[in-house]
Enzyme design. Sequence first.
Site, mmCIF file in Angstrom:
data_model
loop_
_atom_site.group_PDB
_atom_site.id
_atom_site.type_symbol
_atom_site.label_atom_id
_atom_site.label_comp_id
_atom_site.label_asym_id
_atom_site.label_seq_id
_atom_site.Cartn_x
_atom_site.Cartn_y
_atom_site.Cartn_z
ATOM 1 N N ASN A 272 -23.002 -12.605 5.765
ATOM 2 C CA ASN A 272 -23.200 -11.533 6.749
ATOM 3 C C ASN A 272 -24.688 -11.183 6.739
ATOM 4 O O ASN A 272 -25.160 -10.523 5.820
ATOM 5 C CB ASN A 272 -22.339 -10.318 6.344
ATOM 6 C CG ASN A 272 -22.613 -9.102 7.212
ATOM 7 O OD1 ASN A 272 -23.237 -9.198 8.273
ATOM 8 N ND2 ASN A 272 -22.151 -7.935 6.754
ATOM 9 N N SER B 66 -22.300 -7.112 -3.428
ATOM 10 C CA SER B 66 -23.260 -7.631 -4.410
ATOM 11 C C SER B 66 -22.776 -8.893 -5.121
ATOM 12 O O SER B 66 -23.075 -9.083 -6.301
ATOM 13 C CB SER B 66 -23.642 -6.539 -5.424
ATOM 14 O OG SER B 66 -24.251 -5.449 -4.747
ATOM 15 N N GLY C 294 -24.644 -3.850 -1.282
ATOM 16 C CA GLY C 294 -26.102 -3.723 -1.258
ATOM 17 C C GLY C 294 -26.679 -2.891 -2.389
ATOM 18 O O GLY C 294 -27.842 -2.494 -2.355
ATOM 19 N N HIS D 17 -16.443 -3.532 9.330
ATOM 20 C CA HIS D 17 -17.350 -3.451 8.172
ATOM 21 C C HIS D 17 -17.619 -1.978 7.865
ATOM 22 O O HIS D 17 -17.711 -1.152 8.773
ATOM 23 C CB HIS D 17 -18.661 -4.192 8.484
ATOM 24 C CG HIS D 17 -19.507 -4.387 7.266
ATOM 25 N ND1 HIS D 17 -20.278 -3.375 6.731
ATOM 26 C CD2 HIS D 17 -19.681 -5.458 6.456
ATOM 27 C CE1 HIS D 17 -20.886 -3.837 5.649
ATOM 28 N NE2 HIS D 17 -20.539 -5.095 5.458
ATOM 29 N N GLU E 270 -14.185 -4.919 0.255
ATOM 30 C CA GLU E 270 -15.568 -4.581 -0.062
ATOM 31 C C GLU E 270 -15.669 -3.120 -0.504
ATOM 32 O O GLU E 270 -15.711 -2.220 0.355
ATOM 33 C CB GLU E 270 -16.463 -4.778 1.172
ATOM 34 C CG GLU E 270 -16.453 -6.168 1.730
ATOM 35 C CD GLU E 270 -17.722 -6.464 2.522
ATOM 36 O OE1 GLU E 270 -18.405 -7.430 2.161
ATOM 37 O OE2 GLU E 270 -18.051 -5.709 3.449
ATOM 38 N N LYS F 80 -26.316 -9.290 8.714
ATOM 39 C CA LYS F 80 -26.597 -7.920 9.189
ATOM 40 C C LYS F 80 -27.767 -7.918 10.166
ATOM 41 O O LYS F 80 -27.941 -8.859 10.925
ATOM 42 C CB LYS F 80 -26.854 -6.986 7.999
ATOM 43 C CG LYS F 80 -25.785 -7.090 6.918
ATOM 44 C CD LYS F 80 -25.853 -5.974 5.921
ATOM 45 C CE LYS F 80 -24.886 -6.254 4.797
ATOM 46 N NZ LYS F 80 -24.725 -5.128 3.889
ATOM 47 N N GLU G 111 -20.187 -0.443 7.123
ATOM 48 C CA GLU G 111 -21.374 0.125 7.782
ATOM 49 C C GLU G 111 -21.034 0.579 9.194
ATOM 50 O O GLU G 111 -21.558 1.579 9.681
ATOM 51 C CB GLU G 111 -22.521 -0.907 7.757
ATOM 52 C CG GLU G 111 -23.105 -1.030 6.358
ATOM 53 C CD GLU G 111 -23.726 -2.378 6.029
ATOM 54 O OE1 GLU G 111 -23.960 -3.192 6.939
ATOM 55 O OE2 GLU G 111 -23.972 -2.625 4.827
HETATM 56 C C1 PEP Z 1 -21.691 -6.920 2.986
HETATM 57 O O1 PEP Z 1 -22.370 -6.126 3.593
HETATM 58 O O2 PEP Z 1 -20.716 -7.429 3.538
HETATM 59 C C2 PEP Z 1 -22.070 -7.239 1.593
HETATM 60 C C3 PEP Z 1 -21.163 -7.698 0.797
HETATM 61 O O3 PEP Z 1 -23.368 -6.988 1.240
HETATM 62 P P1 PEP Z 1 -24.052 -7.300 -0.218
HETATM 63 O O4 PEP Z 1 -23.626 -8.668 -0.616
HETATM 64 O O5 PEP Z 1 -25.516 -7.210 0.046
HETATM 65 O O6 PEP Z 1 -23.558 -6.256 -1.149
#
Ligand code: PEP
Length: 259
Positions: free
Chosen positions: A12, A216, A176, A98, A170, A14, A100
């Site tokens: 992803n 992460s 992040g 997601h 997630e 973003k 976000e």
């Molecule tokens: C995401 O935004 O889907 C994600 C998993 O981000 P990160 O790997 O940076 O934590």
Amino acid sequence: MEKHRKYIIAGNWKLNKTAGESVELSESVVKEVGDQSNVEVVLCPPFTSLDAVSTALEDSPVKLGAQNMHPSASGAYTGEISAEMLRYFYATYVILGHSERRKQFQESDAFINEKVLAAFANNLKPILCVGETLEQREADQTLEVVDTQIRGGLVNLPEKDAETLVIAYEPVWAIGTGKTATPEMAQEVHASIRNILTDLFGDEVAQKVRIQYGGSMNPGNAKELLFQPDIDGGLIGGAALDAKSFAEIVNAARALEEE
Ligand code: PEP
């Protein structure tokens, strides 16, 4: 280790990468990942890069995904993109719900559900994201939150579609932040997601649905997470912006597949 579900590792990106930069990154990913079919690999660049990345991935097994879409086919929705527009560029997957978008754009489970149904109606497979905030985890509400998001996101989904669905668990506090759920913490939620799917669609379908972990994930922690019985892949943010790191995660899945 034999798992009957094929691992799926998705990047992803973003709000990162111009179309030109996206082509460079996709070409590097294709080179690093190689011509393999043991693990399904998906890249989800921004909308403005879909056309160029689609062309860059043309002769490779790496698939294209989008990061969002609107449930309507057309109309007065300034700034939005439809499922059909994504299919035009041969997108196979679309990330929906997601955290976000849930947080910054107030997306509800009902709205996400509309998108899930519209995606399937247009031959796009949703990657439905669910997960709890730190506050909810500390209040011991994780399983309840995930239950509501899954049932709310999958209303009226036919069984035949459900088996090709991908779910991404997630935990919001892990996205992040460099903080990862321990493999045991993640496995507990993944198993409970599979139980919800069994309740909704029966065991046969539930066993086919792939559940990714996201938050992460990186080359250092991928193997132990992917080793868990109900973790069938990863949705990768930060580490997907570096072709080598992303390929290392793919290779971790590949090694487990071959064990
Ligand atoms: C995401 O935004 O889907 C994600 C998993 O981000 P990160 O790997 O940076 O934590």
